[in-house]
Design a protein around this motif. Structure first.
Motif, PDB file in Angstrom:
ATOM      1  N   LYS A 139      -1.484 -12.435   3.777  1.00 41.61           N
ATOM      2  CA  LYS A 139      -1.062 -12.658   5.157  1.00 41.61           C
ATOM      3  C   LYS A 139      -0.177 -11.492   5.583  1.00 41.61           C
ATOM      4  O   LYS A 139       0.665 -11.035   4.803  1.00 41.61           O
ATOM      5  CB  LYS A 139      -0.288 -13.968   5.276  1.00 41.61           C
ATOM      6  CG  LYS A 139       0.092 -14.332   6.703  1.00 41.61           C
ATOM      7  CD  LYS A 139       0.807 -15.686   6.738  1.00 41.61           C
ATOM      8  CE  LYS A 139       1.138 -16.090   8.166  1.00 41.61           C
ATOM      9  NZ  LYS A 139       1.842 -17.410   8.216  1.00 41.61           N
ATOM     10  N   ILE A 140      -0.395 -10.984   6.816  1.00 46.88           N
ATOM     11  CA  ILE A 140       0.447  -9.917   7.358  1.00 46.88           C
ATOM     12  C   ILE A 140       1.457 -10.554   8.305  1.00 46.88           C
ATOM     13  O   ILE A 140       1.085 -11.223   9.275  1.00 46.88           O
ATOM     14  CB  ILE A 140      -0.386  -8.859   8.090  1.00 46.88           C
ATOM     15  CG1 ILE A 140      -1.378  -8.197   7.116  1.00 46.88           C
ATOM     16  CG2 ILE A 140       0.514  -7.800   8.716  1.00 46.88           C
ATOM     17  CD1 ILE A 140      -2.331  -7.224   7.757  1.00 46.88           C
ATOM     18  N   VAL A 141       2.734 -10.375   8.007  1.00 52.50           N
ATOM     19  CA  VAL A 141       3.795 -11.011   8.787  1.00 52.50           C
ATOM     20  C   VAL A 141       4.736  -9.941   9.347  1.00 52.50           C
ATOM     21  O   VAL A 141       4.687  -8.772   8.939  1.00 52.50           O
ATOM     22  CB  VAL A 141       4.589 -12.011   7.923  1.00 52.50           C
ATOM     23  CG1 VAL A 141       3.682 -13.133   7.438  1.00 52.50           C
ATOM     24  CG2 VAL A 141       5.249 -11.292   6.731  1.00 52.50           C
ATOM     25  N   PHE A 143       4.786  -8.337  12.008  1.00 50.45           N
ATOM     26  CA  PHE A 143       4.166  -7.150  12.585  1.00 50.45           C
ATOM     27  C   PHE A 143       4.817  -6.820  13.921  1.00 50.45           C
ATOM     28  O   PHE A 143       5.074  -7.697  14.750  1.00 50.45           O
ATOM     29  CB  PHE A 143       2.664  -7.348  12.788  1.00 50.45           C
ATOM     30  CG  PHE A 143       1.992  -6.138  13.373  1.00 50.45           C
ATOM     31  CD1 PHE A 143       1.719  -5.040  12.583  1.00 50.45           C
ATOM     32  CD2 PHE A 143       1.662  -6.083  14.727  1.00 50.45           C
ATOM     33  CE1 PHE A 143       1.118  -3.910  13.113  1.00 50.45           C
ATOM     34  CE2 PHE A 143       1.062  -4.960  15.261  1.00 50.45           C
ATOM     35  CZ  PHE A 143       0.793  -3.867  14.450  1.00 50.45           C
ATOM     36  N   GLY A 160       5.339  -3.772   9.492  1.00 55.46           N
ATOM     37  CA  GLY A 160       4.960  -5.132   9.105  1.00 55.46           C
ATOM     38  C   GLY A 160       5.075  -5.303   7.601  1.00 55.46           C
ATOM     39  O   GLY A 160       5.555  -4.416   6.886  1.00 55.46           O
ATOM     40  N   ARG A 213      -2.495  -3.781  16.024  1.00 57.58           N
ATOM     41  CA  ARG A 213      -2.443  -4.766  14.952  1.00 57.58           C
ATOM     42  C   ARG A 213      -2.696  -4.077  13.615  1.00 57.58           C
ATOM     43  O   ARG A 213      -3.147  -2.925  13.552  1.00 57.58           O
ATOM     44  CB  ARG A 213      -3.452  -5.890  15.183  1.00 57.58           C
ATOM     45  CG  ARG A 213      -4.908  -5.521  14.937  1.00 57.58           C
ATOM     46  CD  ARG A 213      -5.818  -6.695  15.262  1.00 57.58           C
ATOM     47  NE  ARG A 213      -7.208  -6.428  14.868  1.00 57.58           N
ATOM     48  CZ  ARG A 213      -8.242  -7.227  15.146  1.00 57.58           C
ATOM     49  NH1 ARG A 213      -8.025  -8.353  15.841  1.00 57.58           N
ATOM     50  NH2 ARG A 213      -9.459  -6.920  14.740  1.00 57.58           N
ATOM     51  N   SER A 227      -3.146  -9.135  11.202  1.00 58.68           N
ATOM     52  CA  SER A 227      -1.877  -9.528  11.806  1.00 58.68           C
ATOM     53  C   SER A 227      -2.092 -10.008  13.241  1.00 58.68           C
ATOM     54  O   SER A 227      -3.172  -9.849  13.821  1.00 58.68           O
ATOM     55  CB  SER A 227      -0.914  -8.344  11.822  1.00 58.68           C
ATOM     56  OG  SER A 227      -1.316  -7.406  12.812  1.00 58.68           O
TER      57      SER A 227
END
Length: 452
Positions: A139-141, A143, A160, A213, A227
């Protein structure tokens, strides 16, 4: 081997009976090399679930000429690839060490074969496994693309964090992508590698309003993720301007003489811009202050022309203050030396410009228009050709102002010829300003119609 060849040679020379006497005894034969087991660190199976792992292979030999370690990937039935080994000798023993990186693409059962080259070349073999225990959820958090509003061409910061099963996932490639307003497609702008605890960042240049993103492509060890998108608005920045071909002439010039200034104002993405005021500034020799002297309004193709009286040596430059949507600019500086004038001659000769002609006419816009004529001097009652500096001027139809175009020189016989591209209908003429020996003169004007 060399000893065996010598023995054989002597046996042939001395006869078969001598062979037994000369053959080396078992006590003097070379001993076979000793090869220890191969150590692999980390101890297999090698877990590459969280990313690439570098494994170290080591073993020792005694009495070996050299050593070799071959690695064969899963499913390979051919000869293994040799690993680069580094030897470390300690007395009679030599320790051999080599490394190899493994990732999720290398998962499976590998084979290894170690060989100590020498008498008999003993070898050892075995297998080890590279495993992926679990495909990680990513998971990309956090960002962010900032600032949220910039001028066109400004730099923005993209950042990110990539998580795998809730923990920072370092050493992974993340793509930074952008979708311009009005488009449905994201395009890749750059790639970054996650650092400690999965954080990543990049600096990019903003060219248009749109959404940014981050994207992580799936691997054998981890699932892909994208993201949330972050919008950055881009304002149209001011256009740049520049002043080119600025020239102050003549140089040197006598004090009290006439100085002329020429150049052109260009604006980013356009040709020369007419109707803009350009100021001429002067900085005397030994001074640090620029002083306003005169100005001119640009004509066609942004050209300007101005003049003043030369008083002292120093630097000259042109300045444009800018206007709405266009930044100002300053030309390069031009040095002019001012001399004390020589005593005027007792008498100057008259000159005349004759046979002036602009052709062909009419002419198509953008084509070269040619000019010819002759400069003559009155030499005690007879007119002869004269070599001098002659300027070409143009006055657009409907205008009252003559504009300087270019300078040319007449030949020793007085012949004049030059050419420029034609853009607008109007009048043309030659002007000779005179010199220390002669008075100046102006040719007749010639009208040329320009066809679109």
């Amino acid at each position: 081997m060399l000893q065996r060849i010598r023995v054989a040679a002597l046996a042939i020379a001395l006869g078969a009976g001598a062979l037994v006497a000369l053959a080396p005894s078992a006590a003097t034969a070379a001993a076979a090399p000793i090869l220890t087991r191969v150590d692999i660190s980390p101890t297999p199976p090698i877990d590459v679930t969280k990313g690439a792992v570098t494994a170290t292979f080591s073993f020792a030999t005694k009495g070996a000429e050299r050593a070799e370690l071959q690695l064969k990937p899963p499913g390979d039935v051919g000869v293994g690839s040799p690993l680069t080994l580094t030897p470390n000798k300690n007395g009679d023993w030599t320790r051999w060490t080599g490394t190899k990186s493994f990732d999720a693409a290398n998962a499976g059962k590998w084979s290894w074969l170690a060989v100590a080259h020498g008498d008999g070349s003993p070898s050892r073999g075995g297998t080890f496994e590279v495993v992926v225990k679990k495909v990680l959820d990513t998971k990309i958090v956090d960002f962010d693309a900032s600032p949220g509003l910039v001028d066109k061409g400004d730099l923005i910061r993209i950042s990110g964090r990539l998580l795998a099963d809730g923990k920072g996932y370092d050493g992974q490639t993340v793509s930074i992508t952008f979708r311009e307003r009005g488009s449905d497609t994201y395009r890749e702008v750059t790639k970054v590698t996650t650092g400690r605890d999965g954080w990543f960042g990049a600096t990019v240049r903003a060219g248009a309003t749109g959404w940014w993103r981050a994207e992580f492509a799936a691997t054998a060890a981890a699932k892909g993720s994208v993201s949330d998108a972050d919008r950055v608005g881009v304002r149209r920045g001011n256009l740049g301007s520049r002043i080119v071909r600025f020239d102050a002439e003549p140089e040197p010039v006598d004090k009290g003489g006439k100085l002329t200034f020429t150049g052109a104002l260009l604006v980013e993405g356009r040709d020369g811009v007419p109707g803009q005021r350009v100021a001429i500034f002067f900085k005397p020799s030994g001074s640090s202050r620029w002083q306003y002297v005169t100005s001119d309004v640009t004509g066609r193709h942004g050209r300007f022309w101005a003049s003043t009286t030369a008083e002292s040596s120093g630097w000259w430059r042109a300045e444009y203050a800018g206007t709405r949507g266009v930044n100002g600019s300053v030309s390069d500086a031009d040095w002019v030396k001012v001399d004390q004038p020589a005593p005027p001659p007792e008498e100057k000769a008259d000159t005349r410009l004759i046979k002036f002609n602009a052709y062909p006419e009419p002419i198509k816009r953008g084509k070269y228009l040619k000019f010819k004529g002759a400069l003559q001097i009155d030499d005690e009652g007879s007119w002869e050709g004269y070599s001098g500096r002659v300027a070409l001027y143009f006055k657009q139809a409907g205008s009252k102002k003559w504009e300087y175009v270019k300078t040319t020189w007449s030949s020793d016989s007085g012949r004049l010829y030059t050419k420029v591209k034609a853009w607008n209908s109007g009048y043309w003429r030659f002007v000779f300003g005179g010199d220390e020996d002669t008075y100046g003169d102006t040719s007749r004007k010639d009208y040329v119609r320009v066809k679109r």
